[in-house]
Design a protein around this motif. Structure first.
Motif, PDB file in Angstrom:
ATOM      1  N   GLU A  74      90.218  -0.494 132.954  1.00  0.00           N
ATOM      2  CA  GLU A  74      91.856  -0.778 132.138  1.00  0.00           C
ATOM      3  C   GLU A  74      91.827  -1.798 131.162  1.00  0.00           C
ATOM      4  OE1 GLU A  74      94.775   0.715 133.527  1.00  0.00           O
ATOM      5  OE2 GLU A  74      93.395   2.100 134.825  1.00  0.00           O
ATOM      6  N   GLY A  75      92.833  -1.593 130.258  1.00  0.00           N
ATOM      7  CA  GLY A  75      93.152  -2.599 129.420  1.00  0.00           C
ATOM      8  C   GLY A  75      92.101  -2.679 127.918  1.00  0.00           C
ATOM      9  N   ASP A  76      91.964  -3.713 127.439  1.00  0.00           N
ATOM     10  CA  ASP A  76      91.300  -3.881 126.313  1.00  0.00           C
ATOM     11  C   ASP A  76      89.892  -4.056 126.540  1.00  0.00           C
ATOM     12  OD1 ASP A  76      90.518  -4.280 123.828  1.00  0.00           O
ATOM     13  OD2 ASP A  76      91.241  -6.291 123.394  1.00  0.00           O
ATOM     14  N   LEU A  77      88.806  -3.393 125.701  1.00  0.00           N
ATOM     15  CA  LEU A  77      87.607  -3.179 125.969  1.00  0.00           C
ATOM     16  C   LEU A  77      86.821  -4.147 125.084  1.00  0.00           C
ATOM     17  CD1 LEU A  77      86.858   0.461 127.118  1.00  0.00           C
ATOM     18  CD2 LEU A  77      87.245  -1.582 128.602  1.00  0.00           C
ATOM     19  N   ALA A  78      87.555  -4.745 124.061  1.00  0.00           N
ATOM     20  CA  ALA A  78      86.861  -5.568 123.045  1.00  0.00           C
ATOM     21  C   ALA A  78      86.237  -6.528 123.964  1.00  0.00           C
ATOM     22  CB  ALA A  78      87.670  -6.181 121.913  1.00  0.00           C
ATOM     23  N   ALA A  79      84.962  -7.043 123.320  1.00  0.00           N
ATOM     24  CA  ALA A  79      84.136  -7.939 123.626  1.00  0.00           C
ATOM     25  C   ALA A  79      83.677  -8.815 122.596  1.00  0.00           C
ATOM     26  CB  ALA A  79      82.853  -7.287 124.522  1.00  0.00           C
ATOM     27  N   ARG A  80      83.324 -10.087 122.857  1.00  0.00           N
ATOM     28  CA  ARG A  80      82.562 -10.859 121.821  1.00  0.00           C
ATOM     29  C   ARG A  80      81.275 -10.485 121.506  1.00  0.00           C
ATOM     30  NH1 ARG A  80      85.550 -14.355 119.819  1.00  0.00           N
ATOM     31  NH2 ARG A  80      83.876 -16.152 119.297  1.00  0.00           N
ATOM     32  N   PRO A  81      81.173 -10.473 120.206  1.00  0.00           N
ATOM     33  CA  PRO A  81      79.624 -10.064 119.688  1.00  0.00           C
ATOM     34  C   PRO A  81      78.445 -10.727 120.310  1.00  0.00           C
ATOM     35  CG  PRO A  81      81.070 -10.362 117.715  1.00  0.00           C
ATOM     36  CD  PRO A  81      81.775 -11.126 119.112  1.00  0.00           C
ATOM     37  N   VAL A  82      77.391 -10.179 120.747  1.00  0.00           N
ATOM     38  CA  VAL A  82      76.174 -10.986 120.895  1.00  0.00           C
ATOM     39  C   VAL A  82      75.609 -11.821 119.972  1.00  0.00           C
ATOM     40  CG1 VAL A  82      73.819 -10.645 121.673  1.00  0.00           C
ATOM     41  CG2 VAL A  82      75.642  -8.977 122.303  1.00  0.00           C
ATOM     42  N   PRO A  83      75.392 -13.039 120.549  1.00  0.00           N
ATOM     43  CA  PRO A  83      74.933 -14.091 119.297  1.00  0.00           C
ATOM     44  C   PRO A  83      73.717 -13.454 118.492  1.00  0.00           C
ATOM     45  CG  PRO A  83      75.103 -15.188 121.239  1.00  0.00           C
ATOM     46  CD  PRO A  83      75.333 -13.594 121.611  1.00  0.00           C
ATOM     47  N   THR A  84      73.888 -13.784 117.136  1.00  0.00           N
ATOM     48  CA  THR A  84      72.600 -13.373 116.596  1.00  0.00           C
ATOM     49  C   THR A  84      72.274 -14.271 115.291  1.00  0.00           C
ATOM     50  OG1 THR A  84      71.971 -11.445 114.905  1.00  0.00           O
ATOM     51  CG2 THR A  84      74.185 -11.759 115.069  1.00  0.00           C
ATOM     52  N   PRO A  85      71.043 -14.283 114.699  1.00  0.00           N
ATOM     53  CA  PRO A  85      70.941 -15.103 113.322  1.00  0.00           C
ATOM     54  C   PRO A  85      71.531 -14.658 112.175  1.00  0.00           C
ATOM     55  CG  PRO A  85      68.840 -14.207 114.187  1.00  0.00           C
ATOM     56  CD  PRO A  85      70.097 -13.693 115.206  1.00  0.00           C
ATOM     57  N   ALA A  86      71.910 -13.099 112.274  1.00  0.00           N
ATOM     58  CA  ALA A  86      72.279 -12.644 110.881  1.00  0.00           C
ATOM     59  C   ALA A  86      73.532 -13.256 110.427  1.00  0.00           C
ATOM     60  CB  ALA A  86      72.522 -10.945 111.462  1.00  0.00           C
ATOM     61  N   THR A  87      73.599 -12.864 109.069  1.00  0.00           N
ATOM     62  CA  THR A  87      75.023 -13.514 108.528  1.00  0.00           C
ATOM     63  C   THR A  87      75.725 -12.467 107.785  1.00  0.00           C
ATOM     64  OG1 THR A  87      73.687 -14.104 106.486  1.00  0.00           O
ATOM     65  CG2 THR A  87      74.041 -15.744 108.379  1.00  0.00           C
ATOM     66  N   THR A  88      76.878 -12.646 107.468  1.00  0.00           N
ATOM     67  CA  THR A  88      77.542 -11.755 106.647  1.00  0.00           C
ATOM     68  C   THR A  88      77.182 -11.754 105.243  1.00  0.00           C
ATOM     69  OG1 THR A  88      79.608 -13.163 106.635  1.00  0.00           O
ATOM     70  CG2 THR A  88      79.536 -11.576 108.044  1.00  0.00           C
ATOM     71  N   ARG A  89      77.517 -11.004 104.342  1.00  0.00           N
ATOM     72  CA  ARG A  89      77.192 -11.310 102.698  1.00  0.00           C
ATOM     73  C   ARG A  89      78.128 -12.191 102.189  1.00  0.00           C
ATOM     74  NH1 ARG A  89      77.414  -5.903  99.126  1.00  0.00           N
ATOM     75  NH2 ARG A  89      78.326  -7.127  97.619  1.00  0.00           N
ATOM     76  N   GLU A  90      77.551 -13.061 101.216  1.00  0.00           N
ATOM     77  CA  GLU A  90      78.428 -14.143 100.595  1.00  0.00           C
ATOM     78  C   GLU A  90      79.249 -13.617  99.415  1.00  0.00           C
ATOM     79  OE1 GLU A  90      78.569 -17.109 101.460  1.00  0.00           O
ATOM     80  OE2 GLU A  90      77.362 -16.903 102.939  1.00  0.00           O
ATOM     81  N   PRO A  91      80.340 -13.859  98.871  1.00  0.00           N
ATOM     82  CA  PRO A  91      80.986 -13.431  97.843  1.00  0.00           C
ATOM     83  C   PRO A  91      80.126 -13.264  96.532  1.00  0.00           C
ATOM     84  CG  PRO A  91      82.124 -15.246  98.862  1.00  0.00           C
ATOM     85  CD  PRO A  91      80.926 -15.208  99.599  1.00  0.00           C
ATOM     86  N   ILE A  92      80.409 -12.629  95.542  1.00  0.00           N
ATOM     87  CA  ILE A  92      79.581 -12.457  94.501  1.00  0.00           C
ATOM     88  C   ILE A  92      80.058 -13.769  93.467  1.00  0.00           C
ATOM     89  CG2 ILE A  92      79.288 -11.426  92.267  1.00  0.00           C
ATOM     90  CD1 ILE A  92      79.788  -8.951  93.865  1.00  0.00           C
ATOM     91  N   PRO A  93      78.894 -14.595  92.989  1.00  0.00           N
ATOM     92  CA  PRO A  93      79.209 -15.806  92.035  1.00  0.00           C
ATOM     93  C   PRO A  93      80.259 -15.242  91.034  1.00  0.00           C
ATOM     94  CG  PRO A  93      76.863 -15.827  92.409  1.00  0.00           C
ATOM     95  CD  PRO A  93      77.460 -14.261  92.999  1.00  0.00           C
ATOM     96  N   ALA A  94      80.959 -15.993  90.528  1.00  0.00           N
ATOM     97  CA  ALA A  94      81.995 -15.762  89.606  1.00  0.00           C
ATOM     98  C   ALA A  94      81.433 -15.352  88.215  1.00  0.00           C
ATOM     99  CB  ALA A  94      82.685 -17.042  89.246  1.00  0.00           C
ATOM    100  N   ALA A  95      80.205 -15.727  88.054  1.00  0.00           N
ATOM    101  CA  ALA A  95      79.550 -15.599  86.637  1.00  0.00           C
ATOM    102  C   ALA A  95      79.011 -14.120  86.504  1.00  0.00           C
ATOM    103  CB  ALA A  95      78.368 -16.458  86.391  1.00  0.00           C
TER     104      ALA A  95
END
Length: 167
Positions: free
Chosen positions: A136-157
């Motif tokens: 029942e209810g919301d099945l959302a769970a916290r992500p498993v810890p990982t050393p992976a990172t998200t992509r950084e924004p593209i530099p302005a130049a």
């Protein structure tokens, strides 16, 4: 006693899904790639560069949640008996032949089978016949810890540099 309809649902859903969520003892559910072979899902891991099989121990049980391949929603959750498949046995050879076709981006190509035999565990998740009701209810769970990172924004130049090259 399990119904033939439940058995068919478990088998067909698991065969068609390339990914199942497996919850072992004292470990959160985690996604695992697998291959269905001779009435059970087979998962391989715990070696360098392979998926972790945290909480899965031979002789234990696990909860396997199968998602829809096209929509990603939960189709069925079933209970599995966990058994280790030993390298060199006919069952190992047959299951590894299936898994080999599903393993993407293997770093060592055809040599991976030998590496799997030396360094990994192959587990058979055999359905017990019990399917579990949808929670029942919301099945959302916290992500498993990982050393992976998200992509950084593209530099302005970068856009300016790309524009200069086109001229």
């Amino acid at each position: 006693m399990t119904s033939p309809l439940n058995r068919a649902l478990v088998e067909e859903a698991t065969k068609k899904s390339g990914l199942v969520w497996v919850k072992g003892s004292d470990a959160p559910a985690r996604p695992l790639w697998h291959a269905w072979h001779e009435g059970a899902a087979h998962v391989l891991g715990d070696g360098p560069g392979e998926q972790p099989l945290t909480g899965l121990s031979e002789g234990g049980t696990a909860e396997v949640t199968v998602r829809s391949k096209d929509k990603g929603g939960r189709l069925v959750t079933w209970t599995a008996q966990v058994a280790r498949v030993e390298p060199g046995t006919p069952e190992w050879d047959a299951a590894v032949a299936e898994l080999k076709t599903k393993r993407l981006n293997a770093p060592d190509g055809e040599a991976m089978v030998g590496r799997w035999a030396r360094e990994c565990r192959l587990l058979r998740l055999e359905p017990t016949g019990e399917t579990l009701p949808a929670p029942e209810g919301d099945l959302a769970a916290r992500p498993v810890p990982t050393p992976a990172t998200t992509r950084e924004p593209i530099p302005a130049a970068v856009p300016r540099l790309l524009f200069k090259k086109r001229r």
